[in-house]
Design an enzyme around this catalytic site. Sequence first.
Site, short mmCIF file in Angstrom:
data_model
loop_
_atom_site.label_atom_id
_atom_site.label_comp_id
_atom_site.label_asym_id
_atom_site.label_seq_id
_atom_site.Cartn_x
_atom_site.Cartn_y
_atom_site.Cartn_z
N SER A 120 40.41 30.45 40.41
CA SER A 120 40.63 31.35 41.54
C SER A 120 39.46 31.24 42.51
CB SER A 120 40.73 32.77 41.00
OG SER A 120 40.57 33.72 42.03
N LYS B 249 37.17 33.58 34.89
CA LYS B 249 37.44 32.31 35.60
C LYS B 249 36.16 31.49 35.72
CE LYS B 249 41.75 33.08 36.02
NZ LYS B 249 42.66 32.38 35.13
N TYR C 245 37.46 40.12 35.15
CA TYR C 245 38.50 39.10 35.39
C TYR C 245 37.88 37.87 36.07
CZ TYR C 245 42.08 36.47 37.85
OH TYR C 245 42.83 35.44 38.35
P1 NAD Z 1 51.35 36.25 35.64
O1 NAD Z 1 50.80 37.43 34.94
O2 NAD Z 1 52.61 36.40 36.40
O3 NAD Z 1 51.55 35.06 34.59
C1 NAD Z 1 50.71 34.87 33.48
C2 NAD Z 1 51.60 34.68 32.27
O4 NAD Z 1 50.78 34.45 31.12
C3 NAD Z 1 52.45 35.91 31.96
O5 NAD Z 1 53.80 35.51 31.82
C4 NAD Z 1 51.88 36.45 30.66
O6 NAD Z 1 52.88 37.03 29.85
C5 NAD Z 1 51.28 35.20 30.04
N1 NAD Z 1 50.15 35.43 29.14
C6 NAD Z 1 49.01 36.13 29.37
N2 NAD Z 1 48.21 36.08 28.30
C7 NAD Z 1 48.84 35.32 27.37
C8 NAD Z 1 48.52 34.88 26.07
N3 NAD Z 1 47.40 35.24 25.46
N4 NAD Z 1 49.40 34.08 25.41
C9 NAD Z 1 50.56 33.72 26.00
N5 NAD Z 1 50.92 34.10 27.22
C10 NAD Z 1 50.07 34.90 27.90
O7 NAD Z 1 50.18 35.68 36.57
P2 NAD Z 1 50.24 34.55 37.69
O8 NAD Z 1 50.08 35.19 39.00
O9 NAD Z 1 51.39 33.64 37.47
O10 NAD Z 1 48.88 33.80 37.37
C11 NAD Z 1 48.82 32.58 36.64
C12 NAD Z 1 47.39 32.14 36.54
O11 NAD Z 1 46.85 31.97 37.85
C13 NAD Z 1 46.47 33.13 35.83
O12 NAD Z 1 45.52 32.41 35.07
C14 NAD Z 1 45.77 33.83 36.98
O13 NAD Z 1 44.53 34.34 36.60
C15 NAD Z 1 45.64 32.69 37.97
N6 NAD Z 1 45.50 33.14 39.38
C16 NAD Z 1 46.47 33.93 39.92
C17 NAD Z 1 46.33 34.37 41.24
C18 NAD Z 1 47.36 35.27 41.87
O14 NAD Z 1 47.06 35.89 42.90
N7 NAD Z 1 48.58 35.37 41.34
C19 NAD Z 1 45.20 34.00 42.00
C20 NAD Z 1 44.25 33.17 41.40
C21 NAD Z 1 44.42 32.73 40.07
N1 UFG Z 2 45.61 45.16 50.96
C1 UFG Z 2 45.89 46.27 51.73
N2 UFG Z 2 46.73 47.20 51.20
C2 UFG Z 2 47.32 47.08 49.98
C3 UFG Z 2 47.03 45.93 49.22
C4 UFG Z 2 46.18 44.99 49.75
O1 UFG Z 2 45.38 46.42 52.83
O2 UFG Z 2 48.06 47.98 49.56
C5 UFG Z 2 44.72 44.14 51.52
C6 UFG Z 2 43.45 43.97 50.72
O3 UFG Z 2 42.46 44.88 51.13
C7 UFG Z 2 43.08 42.53 51.03
C8 UFG Z 2 44.43 41.85 51.27
O4 UFG Z 2 45.37 42.90 51.50
O5 UFG Z 2 42.36 42.48 52.20
C9 UFG Z 2 44.88 41.04 50.08
O6 UFG Z 2 44.78 41.85 48.91
P1 UFG Z 2 45.35 41.38 47.51
O7 UFG Z 2 45.08 42.49 46.55
O8 UFG Z 2 46.76 40.92 47.67
O9 UFG Z 2 44.48 40.10 47.19
P2 UFG Z 2 42.90 39.94 47.03
O10 UFG Z 2 42.49 38.96 48.07
O11 UFG Z 2 42.20 41.21 46.99
O12 UFG Z 2 42.81 39.40 45.55
C10 UFG Z 2 43.11 38.08 45.23
C11 UFG Z 2 43.77 37.98 43.84
C12 UFG Z 2 42.76 38.31 42.77
C13 UFG Z 2 41.48 37.55 42.95
C14 UFG Z 2 40.93 37.80 44.34
C15 UFG Z 2 39.69 37.00 44.60
O13 UFG Z 2 44.86 38.85 43.74
O14 UFG Z 2 43.33 37.93 41.52
O15 UFG Z 2 41.90 37.39 45.29
O16 UFG Z 2 39.23 37.14 45.89
F1 UFG Z 2 40.53 37.94 42.05
#
Ligand code: NAD
Ligand code: UFG
Length: 344
Positions: free
Chosen positions: A127, A156, A152
């Site tokens: 991330s 990473k 969290y």
């Molecule tokens: P998500 O929660 O939708 O998907 C993660 C999946 O992993 C889920 O289905 C959950 O059930 C499964 N899981 C968690 N722990 C587990 C375990 N111990 N064993 C088996 N399954 C397990 O999340 P996502 O948004 O699809 O994110 C996927 C990856 O990308 C994660 O590693 C997350 O940290 C990373 N990531 C996500 C974002 C974002 O904004 N969505 C941003 C940066 C990084």
């Molecule tokens: N925001 C609002 N109102 C809301 C929700 C979000 O104004 O109800 C704003 C936040 O302040 C931010 C932007 O929308 O400025 C995006 O917010 P998100 O929560 O969607 O995403 P973030 O950028 O805060 O977080 C993301 C991932 C995290 C990761 C982080 C690292 O969701 O997993 O980036 O920067 F850790």
Amino acid sequence: MTKILITGGCGYIGSHTAIELLSNPEIEVISVDNLINSSAQTADRVGQIAGRNMKNYQVDVCDKEALSEVFEENPGIEGVIHFAALKAVGESVEQPLRYYQNNLLSLINILDCCEKYEVKNFIFSSSCTVYGEIDQLPVTEQTPTKEAASPYGNTKLVGERIIKDFIAISENVNAIALRYFNPVGAHDSGLNGEDPINKPNNLVPVITRTASGMIPQLTVFGGDYATRDGSCVRDYIHVVDIAEAHVKALEYLMEGKNEDRYEYINLGSGNGVTVLEAIQAFEKVAGLELNYVVGDRRPGDVGAIYSDSSLAKEKLGWEARRGIEEMMASAWKWQMNLNEGVAV
Ligand code: NAD
Ligand code: UFG
């Protein structure tokens, strides 16, 4: 058939990546997901959209024995994409040990299996959170990583380091850490998308749920940042673009195109979009006015972050193709399908 194992295949990004992988008839997809943040129905959705199924094991990646059995049952796995993790920043502050246990133990177990079962190619979901508080924009892969702002984020940062130390002694494995910026949107079909089990905190699910009346009003967190309209800037990236990048990253490793045995690549669009611009894009494609107010800043938010995405283009031949309106239109289509029971 080329066997690819994905952990977290029923999650948001994992399921979209499974669909892209399955579009290649030469690839078999094996998913390991304990459904802690997803449902088994996602596997059905993947099958429905892709026209064939992934094999899904309801197994905890932290359970080494059960994970090993999956590798035993599926010999010859050529690549692993490790999505499985807990990902709620706020929850990680309240439950740090649970986050460290789940995210780090699962990583250690999957790396151990990759070595033991001679899997050569490994991709890690990282991330942009690893960059922490930013001094210089856009963010390149050379931008130094900083102390993490949450447990969290630390999983990473430490996860990337664990992979580095592991690759240094591994006989078999090459790896890429893909550092995602803000993945949003849904599959173009409107049949798969993000459906948070817990109360959503991320902007786009909050927008679509506010528009649906499930949330009374959206609060824009902060209107006094040093940005063009005072609201925070983020680099939103369509989840299908992210999914396509994983396929390209796997191909890149499998074709031996990597220069180093472990590489780090940003996945962003390269464009900064403010919260107010994101709302306007939604209002335009949905044809309605969103009920929102500009409120206080959210603790822990950075004012602006967006990527330099040139390395992904150079190395993987990948760049984001879908803009903010497409992201919002697909997220809205998905939300409406959920509301109307077309998607479950
Ligand atoms: P998500 O929660 O939708 O998907 C993660 C999946 O992993 C889920 O289905 C959950 O059930 C499964 N899981 C968690 N722990 C587990 C375990 N111990 N064993 C088996 N399954 C397990 O999340 P996502 O948004 O699809 O994110 C996927 C990856 O990308 C994660 O590693 C997350 O940290 C990373 N990531 C996500 C974002 C974002 O904004 N969505 C941003 C940066 C990084
Ligand atoms: N925001 C609002 N109102 C809301 C929700 C979000 O104004 O109800 C704003 C936040 O302040 C931010 C932007 O929308 O400025 C995006 O917010 P998100 O929560 O969607 O995403 P973030 O950028 O805060 O977080 C993301 C991932 C995290 C990761 C982080 C690292 O969701 O997993 O980036 O920067 F850790």
